[in-house]
Design a protein around this motif. Structure first.
Motif, PDB file in Angstrom:
ATOM      1  N   THR A  36      10.227  -7.917   2.114  1.00 26.44           N
ATOM      2  CA  THR A  36       9.451  -6.711   1.712  1.00 26.44           C
ATOM      3  C   THR A  36       9.795  -6.249   0.262  1.00 26.44           C
ATOM      4  O   THR A  36       8.736  -6.004  -0.595  1.00 26.44           O
ATOM      5  CB  THR A  36       9.844  -5.566   2.720  1.00 26.44           C
ATOM      6  OG1 THR A  36       9.192  -6.043   4.115  1.00 26.44           O
ATOM      7  CG2 THR A  36       8.895  -4.465   2.425  1.00 26.44           C
ATOM      8  N   ALA A  37      11.049  -6.343   0.134  1.00 25.07           N
ATOM      9  CA  ALA A  37      11.421  -5.943  -1.222  1.00 25.07           C
ATOM     10  C   ALA A  37      11.259  -6.576  -2.362  1.00 25.07           C
ATOM     11  O   ALA A  37      10.853  -6.338  -3.346  1.00 25.07           O
ATOM     12  CB  ALA A  37      13.122  -5.568  -1.303  1.00 25.07           C
ATOM     13  N   VAL A  96       7.684  -5.852  -4.298  1.00 28.76           N
ATOM     14  CA  VAL A  96       7.442  -4.798  -5.099  1.00 28.76           C
ATOM     15  C   VAL A  96       6.912  -5.002  -6.545  1.00 28.76           C
ATOM     16  O   VAL A  96       5.921  -4.335  -7.050  1.00 28.76           O
ATOM     17  CB  VAL A  96       8.766  -3.946  -5.043  1.00 28.76           C
ATOM     18  CG1 VAL A  96       8.618  -2.825  -6.037  1.00 28.76           C
ATOM     19  CG2 VAL A  96       9.122  -3.306  -3.638  1.00 28.76           C
ATOM     20  N   GLY A 112       3.439  -3.812  -6.115  1.00 25.55           N
ATOM     21  CA  GLY A 112       3.589  -2.115  -6.117  1.00 25.55           C
ATOM     22  C   GLY A 112       4.272  -1.477  -4.943  1.00 25.55           C
ATOM     23  O   GLY A 112       4.194  -2.243  -3.807  1.00 25.55           O
ATOM     24  N   VAL A 113       4.547  -0.420  -4.922  1.00 26.63           N
ATOM     25  CA  VAL A 113       5.344   0.390  -3.726  1.00 26.63           C
ATOM     26  C   VAL A 113       4.312   0.675  -2.652  1.00 26.63           C
ATOM     27  O   VAL A 113       4.332   0.229  -1.464  1.00 26.63           O
ATOM     28  CB  VAL A 113       5.908   1.599  -4.181  1.00 26.63           C
ATOM     29  CG1 VAL A 113       6.499   2.268  -2.821  1.00 26.63           C
ATOM     30  CG2 VAL A 113       6.973   1.331  -5.187  1.00 26.63           C
ATOM     31  N   GLY A 114       3.213   0.917  -2.925  1.00 19.77           N
ATOM     32  CA  GLY A 114       2.185   1.287  -1.798  1.00 19.77           C
ATOM     33  C   GLY A 114       1.882   0.008  -0.968  1.00 19.77           C
ATOM     34  O   GLY A 114       1.791  -0.076   0.102  1.00 19.77           O
ATOM     35  N   THR A 116       3.566  -2.683  -0.837  1.00 23.24           N
ATOM     36  CA  THR A 116       4.554  -3.335  -0.583  1.00 23.24           C
ATOM     37  C   THR A 116       4.885  -2.396   1.043  1.00 23.24           C
ATOM     38  O   THR A 116       5.367  -3.110   1.928  1.00 23.24           O
ATOM     39  CB  THR A 116       5.688  -3.153  -1.232  1.00 23.24           C
ATOM     40  OG1 THR A 116       5.412  -3.991  -2.511  1.00 23.24           O
ATOM     41  CG2 THR A 116       6.978  -3.778  -0.572  1.00 23.24           C
ATOM     42  N   LEU A 117       4.672  -1.294   1.101  1.00 22.33           N
ATOM     43  CA  LEU A 117       4.917  -0.373   2.283  1.00 22.33           C
ATOM     44  C   LEU A 117       3.932  -0.960   3.249  1.00 22.33           C
ATOM     45  O   LEU A 117       4.355  -1.288   4.502  1.00 22.33           O
ATOM     46  CB  LEU A 117       4.750   0.976   2.122  1.00 22.33           C
ATOM     47  CG  LEU A 117       5.795   1.473   1.147  1.00 22.33           C
ATOM     48  CD1 LEU A 117       5.309   3.102   1.100  1.00 22.33           C
ATOM     49  CD2 LEU A 117       7.088   1.558   2.147  1.00 22.33           C
TER      50      LEU A 117
END
Length: 110
Positions: free
Chosen positions: A56-57, A60, A64-66, A68-69
């Protein structure tokens, strides 16, 4: 035996007697030789969580963070299915369907 210790049997992997996440390339079933995080901790959930977090990391920088979540949440589901079924067939099909819906269909629609 190739030098690896045998896993002790647990309730997560009754078919193989080993609950690591290494697959046998010919049968898509878990290997019976212990390696990695599971061998160190004896905990299949921790063994699944470590590569899931790393996987998952690494998304990023590109997504991007969104996004990736969302990738991380989907990865939890796919990992849970693998741990439940103890075969890579279902997660491979899930990944294929996810890519078709997420990439192939949108690009075909313009």
């Amino acid at each position: 035996m190739s030098g690896h210790r045998r896993c002790r049997s647990d309730s997560v992997a009754p078919r193989t007697g080993c609950s690591n996440l290494i697959s046998n390339r010919t049968s898509l079933q878990p290997s019976t030789d212990c390696v990695g995080v599971h061998e160190l901790t004896g905990n299949v959930w921790l063994a699944a969580a470590v590569p899931l977090v790393v996987f998952t990391a690494i998304h990023v920088p590109l997504w991007g963070v969104g996004a990736t979540l969302q990738i991380g949440a989907w990865s939890v589901v796919v990992t849970a299915v693998y741990l439940w079924r103890r075969t890579l067939v279902a997660p491979i099909i899930m990944h294929l369907l996810n890519d078709i819906v997420g990439f192939v269909i949108p690009s075909a629609m313009g």
